[in-house]
Design a protein around this motif. Structure first.
Motif, PDB file in Angstrom:
ATOM      1  N   LEU A 142      -3.271   7.362  14.370  1.00 53.18           N
ATOM      2  CA  LEU A 142      -2.754   8.187  13.199  1.00 53.18           C
ATOM      3  C   LEU A 142      -4.215   8.672  12.437  1.00 53.18           C
ATOM      4  CD1 LEU A 142      -0.263   6.436  13.813  1.00 53.18           C
ATOM      5  CD2 LEU A 142      -0.159   6.391  11.236  1.00 53.18           C
ATOM      6  N   PRO A 143      -3.993   9.631  11.641  1.00 54.10           N
ATOM      7  CA  PRO A 143      -5.298  10.052  11.000  1.00 54.10           C
ATOM      8  C   PRO A 143      -5.928   9.147   9.948  1.00 54.10           C
ATOM      9  CG  PRO A 143      -3.361  11.098  10.194  1.00 54.10           C
ATOM     10  CD  PRO A 143      -2.856  10.322  11.134  1.00 54.10           C
ATOM     11  N   GLU A 144      -7.102   8.755  10.281  1.00 56.37           N
ATOM     12  CA  GLU A 144      -7.617   7.797   9.750  1.00 56.37           C
ATOM     13  C   GLU A 144      -7.703   7.588   8.049  1.00 56.37           C
ATOM     14  OE1 GLU A 144     -11.074   6.775  13.581  1.00 56.37           O
ATOM     15  OE2 GLU A 144     -11.707   6.658  11.345  1.00 56.37           O
ATOM     16  N   THR A 145      -8.257   8.623   7.553  1.00 51.94           N
ATOM     17  CA  THR A 145      -8.336   9.012   6.326  1.00 51.94           C
ATOM     18  C   THR A 145      -7.052   8.711   5.623  1.00 51.94           C
ATOM     19  OG1 THR A 145      -9.849  10.441   6.692  1.00 51.94           O
ATOM     20  CG2 THR A 145      -8.996  10.419   4.411  1.00 51.94           C
ATOM     21  N   GLU A 146      -5.946   9.512   6.194  1.00 51.40           N
ATOM     22  CA  GLU A 146      -4.452   9.221   5.546  1.00 51.40           C
ATOM     23  C   GLU A 146      -4.002   7.827   5.815  1.00 51.40           C
ATOM     24  OE1 GLU A 146      -5.613  11.702   7.240  1.00 51.40           O
ATOM     25  OE2 GLU A 146      -5.112  13.621   6.400  1.00 51.40           O
ATOM     26  N   LEU A 147      -4.299   7.255   6.611  1.00 54.01           N
ATOM     27  CA  LEU A 147      -3.945   5.883   6.966  1.00 54.01           C
ATOM     28  C   LEU A 147      -4.551   4.789   6.038  1.00 54.01           C
ATOM     29  CD1 LEU A 147      -2.030   3.890   8.373  1.00 54.01           C
ATOM     30  CD2 LEU A 147      -3.617   3.628  10.436  1.00 54.01           C
ATOM     31  N   ALA A 148      -6.009   4.875   5.845  1.00 56.00           N
ATOM     32  CA  ALA A 148      -6.610   4.128   4.930  1.00 56.00           C
ATOM     33  C   ALA A 148      -6.239   4.350   3.606  1.00 56.00           C
ATOM     34  CB  ALA A 148      -8.034   4.720   5.036  1.00 56.00           C
ATOM     35  N   ARG A 149      -6.012   5.744   3.256  1.00 56.47           N
ATOM     36  CA  ARG A 149      -5.381   5.785   1.751  1.00 56.47           C
ATOM     37  C   ARG A 149      -4.134   5.489   1.542  1.00 56.47           C
ATOM     38  NH1 ARG A 149      -6.207  11.852   0.350  1.00 56.47           N
ATOM     39  NH2 ARG A 149      -5.284  11.253  -1.371  1.00 56.47           N
ATOM     40  N   ALA A 150      -3.125   5.364   2.548  1.00 55.60           N
ATOM     41  CA  ALA A 150      -1.746   4.793   2.381  1.00 55.60           C
ATOM     42  C   ALA A 150      -2.043   3.159   2.446  1.00 55.60           C
ATOM     43  CB  ALA A 150      -0.859   5.259   3.811  1.00 55.60           C
ATOM     44  N   TRP A 151      -2.816   2.509   3.208  1.00 54.58           N
ATOM     45  CA  TRP A 151      -3.122   1.181   3.185  1.00 54.58           C
ATOM     46  C   TRP A 151      -3.186   0.885   1.890  1.00 54.58           C
ATOM     47  CZ3 TRP A 151      -0.848  -0.035   7.695  1.00 54.58           C
ATOM     48  CH2 TRP A 151      -0.949  -1.583   8.015  1.00 54.58           C
ATOM     49  N   ALA A 152      -4.406   1.439   1.170  1.00 55.87           N
ATOM     50  CA  ALA A 152      -4.878   1.155   0.017  1.00 55.87           C
ATOM     51  C   ALA A 152      -3.937   0.928  -0.975  1.00 55.87           C
ATOM     52  CB  ALA A 152      -6.267   1.880  -0.393  1.00 55.87           C
ATOM     53  N   SER A 153      -3.319   2.257  -0.882  1.00 58.12           N
ATOM     54  CA  SER A 153      -2.079   2.139  -2.056  1.00 58.12           C
ATOM     55  C   SER A 153      -0.941   1.363  -1.948  1.00 58.12           C
ATOM     56  CB  SER A 153      -1.261   3.709  -1.773  1.00 58.12           C
ATOM     57  OG  SER A 153      -0.209   3.761  -2.926  1.00 58.12           O
ATOM     58  N   ALA A 154      -0.643   0.872  -0.671  1.00 65.72           N
ATOM     59  CA  ALA A 154       0.343  -0.220  -0.522  1.00 65.72           C
ATOM     60  C   ALA A 154      -0.195  -1.733  -1.107  1.00 65.72           C
ATOM     61  CB  ALA A 154       0.573  -0.665   0.906  1.00 65.72           C
ATOM     62  N   GLN A 155      -1.661  -1.553  -1.038  1.00 70.03           N
ATOM     63  CA  GLN A 155      -2.184  -3.036  -1.525  1.00 70.03           C
ATOM     64  C   GLN A 155      -2.341  -2.982  -3.032  1.00 70.03           C
ATOM     65  OE1 GLN A 155      -5.788  -2.506   1.210  1.00 70.03           O
ATOM     66  NE2 GLN A 155      -5.070  -4.574   2.350  1.00 70.03           N
ATOM     67  N   GLY A 156      -2.094  -1.867  -3.481  1.00 72.78           N
ATOM     68  CA  GLY A 156      -2.569  -1.748  -5.112  1.00 72.78           C
ATOM     69  C   GLY A 156      -1.327  -1.337  -5.784  1.00 72.78           C
ATOM     70  N   CYS A 157      -0.161  -1.028  -5.157  1.00 77.31           N
ATOM     71  CA  CYS A 157       0.909  -0.564  -6.033  1.00 77.31           C
ATOM     72  C   CYS A 157       1.802  -1.815  -6.811  1.00 77.31           C
ATOM     73  CB  CYS A 157       1.840   0.581  -5.037  1.00 77.31           C
ATOM     74  SG  CYS A 157       2.762  -0.618  -3.842  1.00 77.31           S
ATOM     75  N   GLU A 158       2.676  -1.151  -7.794  1.00 77.45           N
ATOM     76  CA  GLU A 158       3.401  -2.302  -8.294  1.00 77.45           C
ATOM     77  C   GLU A 158       5.012  -1.945  -7.853  1.00 77.45           C
ATOM     78  OE1 GLU A 158       2.750  -1.428 -12.781  1.00 77.45           O
ATOM     79  OE2 GLU A 158       1.092  -0.150 -11.652  1.00 77.45           O
ATOM     80  N   LEU A 159       4.914  -1.007  -7.268  1.00 78.06           N
ATOM     81  CA  LEU A 159       6.356  -0.848  -6.756  1.00 78.06           C
ATOM     82  C   LEU A 159       6.167  -0.012  -5.414  1.00 78.06           C
ATOM     83  CD1 LEU A 159       9.575  -0.499  -7.265  1.00 78.06           C
ATOM     84  CD2 LEU A 159       9.270   1.719  -8.713  1.00 78.06           C
ATOM     85  N   CYS A 160       7.015  -0.072  -4.277  1.00 76.03           N
ATOM     86  CA  CYS A 160       6.913   0.542  -3.137  1.00 76.03           C
ATOM     87  C   CYS A 160       8.368   0.912  -3.028  1.00 76.03           C
ATOM     88  CB  CYS A 160       6.682  -0.396  -2.142  1.00 76.03           C
ATOM     89  SG  CYS A 160       6.554   0.560  -0.503  1.00 76.03           S
ATOM     90  N   LEU A 161       8.694   2.208  -2.670  1.00 80.14           N
ATOM     91  CA  LEU A 161       9.998   2.763  -2.599  1.00 80.14           C
ATOM     92  C   LEU A 161      10.032   3.376  -1.245  1.00 80.14           C
ATOM     93  CD1 LEU A 161      12.381   3.533  -4.424  1.00 80.14           C
ATOM     94  CD2 LEU A 161      11.409   5.508  -5.359  1.00 80.14           C
ATOM     95  N   SER A 162      10.832   2.726  -0.242  1.00 78.72           N
ATOM     96  CA  SER A 162      10.960   3.116   0.962  1.00 78.72           C
ATOM     97  C   SER A 162      12.159   3.979   1.224  1.00 78.72           C
ATOM     98  CB  SER A 162      10.825   2.054   2.002  1.00 78.72           C
ATOM     99  OG  SER A 162      10.909   2.401   3.317  1.00 78.72           O
ATOM    100  N   VAL A 163      12.108   5.305   1.677  1.00 79.97           N
ATOM    101  CA  VAL A 163      13.052   6.210   1.393  1.00 79.97           C
ATOM    102  C   VAL A 163      13.488   6.773   2.830  1.00 79.97           C
ATOM    103  CG1 VAL A 163      14.093   8.421   0.569  1.00 79.97           C
ATOM    104  CG2 VAL A 163      12.573   6.903  -0.849  1.00 79.97           C
ATOM    105  N   GLY A 164      14.671   6.655   3.426  1.00 81.65           N
ATOM    106  CA  GLY A 164      15.095   7.349   4.791  1.00 81.65           C
ATOM    107  C   GLY A 164      14.306   6.929   5.720  1.00 81.65           C
ATOM    108  N   THR A 165      13.777   5.690   6.250  1.00 85.10           N
ATOM    109  CA  THR A 165      13.129   5.377   7.315  1.00 85.10           C
ATOM    110  C   THR A 165      13.836   4.142   7.966  1.00 85.10           C
ATOM    111  OG1 THR A 165      10.912   4.843   8.365  1.00 85.10           O
ATOM    112  CG2 THR A 165      11.370   3.969   6.058  1.00 85.10           C
ATOM    113  N   SER A 166      14.000   4.285   9.198  1.00 83.73           N
ATOM    114  CA  SER A 166      14.479   3.226   9.965  1.00 83.73           C
ATOM    115  C   SER A 166      13.497   2.188  10.129  1.00 83.73           C
ATOM    116  CB  SER A 166      14.957   3.562  11.290  1.00 83.73           C
ATOM    117  OG  SER A 166      13.620   4.316  12.044  1.00 83.73           O
TER     118      SER A 166
END
Ligand code: BV8
Ligand code: ZN
Length: 259
Positions: free
Chosen positions: A179-203
């Motif tokens: 996966l693209p490194e920058t996008e993955l790193a930013r997604a990971w950091a957001s997951a580590q710092g969020c108060e709410l994660c909304l997972s929509v339409g994924t198996s």
């Protein structure tokens, strides 16, 4: 709503959403289903019906039969261009105007989040609209307009690179590709710092994207899912909103902020 159905806007989730400063939204193909785009595992009909997604969305499949694979992606690109964002995409775009720090991470390649007005979209699996040379990597321009691909599909010779003559490939991340490194790193950091994660339409079957809700949960976030059917994280989620993105998300935004 029948009395046995769980609430589609549970008050504690609405409160959490309204007060959250950092929210991660992760979307999968289900977020585009109501726009008429077949979900990833439904996008194999006609010519491609004897394949499974994991076997066609690979570098090996493209090397073995570039015309079959390029034909599939041009058909999917046509479907994406003919589609319109649905109320689920628009509700997610509205979240960006309400939540101080919203991170939208998508596995989708159709660009409907951007067309719905989401200002920033992290593409973990690339895009149908940014092809590149399979040999030298040079980004390639796509012909203007909408490809006319027949339902059920056809083989289509991929264009040749203007620079080196190599075959042009879709700008998506195939299975077995990083996966693209920058996008993955930013997604990971957001997951580590969020108060709410909304997972929509994924198996929740494809990694490492499928790890993001677990990372958020482990970091103490509230986890909510929007999906008409069960997924592997049903038991982990605080809220399983059993329904479609287009039906549930607008109600959630209205419950939190009125408009
Ligand atoms: C990689 C782009 C490192 C192309 C796609 C652990 C760690 C790392 C890798 C792995 C691992 N375990 C296994 C792997 C390998 C592999 C993997 O995960 N395999 C799976 C099958 C087990 N992962 C990889 O190869 C990744 N690469 O990790 O690099 C590496 C490097 C070298 C060697 C090894 C590893 C790359 C993965 C990316 C693959 N590319 N897409 C394309 O689009 O053609 S993935 C593909 O699946 C799509 O992007 C799709 O978005 C994604 C996930 O599927 P969903 O979006 O969830 O869609 P699906 O159809 O499955 O489900 C739809 C859902 O919506 C359903 O739940 C349905 O109920 C729901 N729904 C339906 N209607 C609605 C709805 N929901 C709401 N509203 C509705 N109306
Ligand atoms: Zn080239």
């Amino acid at each position: 709503m029948t009395p046995t159905e769980p609430p589609r806007t549970p008050p504690d989730l609405v409160e959490r959403l309204r007060n959250a400063r950092r929210v991660l939204v992760l979307t999968g193909a289900g977020a585009s289903a109501e726009s008429g785009i077949p979900t990833f595992r439904d996008a194999l009909t006609g010519l491609w019906s004897r394949f499974d997604a994991e076997s066609l969305a690979t570098p090996g499949a493209f090397a073995r039969d570039p015309e079959l694979v390029w034909g599939w992606y041009e058909w999917r690109r046509m479907k994406a261009l003919l589609a319109e964002p649905n109320p689920g995409h628009r509700a997610i775009a509205a979240l960006a105007t309400r939540v101080p720090h919203l991170t939208l991470v998508t596995q989708n390649v159709d660009h409907l989040h951007e067309r719905a007005g989401s200002p920033q979209v992290l593409h973990l699996h690339g895009s149908l609209h940014s092809p590149r040379c399979a040999r030298c990597g040079q980004p390639q321009a796509l012909p203007p307009g909408i490809p006319q691909e027949p339902e059920g599909g056809r083989r289509l010779a991929p264009p040749r690179c203007a620079l080196c003559g190599g075959p042009v490939r879709p700008g998506v991340v195939w299975f077995g590709e990083s996966l693209p490194e920058t996008e993955l790193a930013r997604a990971w950091a957001s997951a580590q710092g969020c108060e709410l994660c909304l997972s929509v339409g994924t198996s929740g079957l494809v990694y490492p994207a499928a790890d993001l809700p677990r990372v958020a949960l482990a970091a103490g976030a509230t986890l909510a899912q929007v999906n008409p059917t069960a997924t592997p994280i049903d038991d982990l989620a605080h809220h399983n909103l059993r329904g479609t993105a287009g039906a549930i998300l607008p109600g959630l935004v209205r419950a939190a902020w009125g408009a």
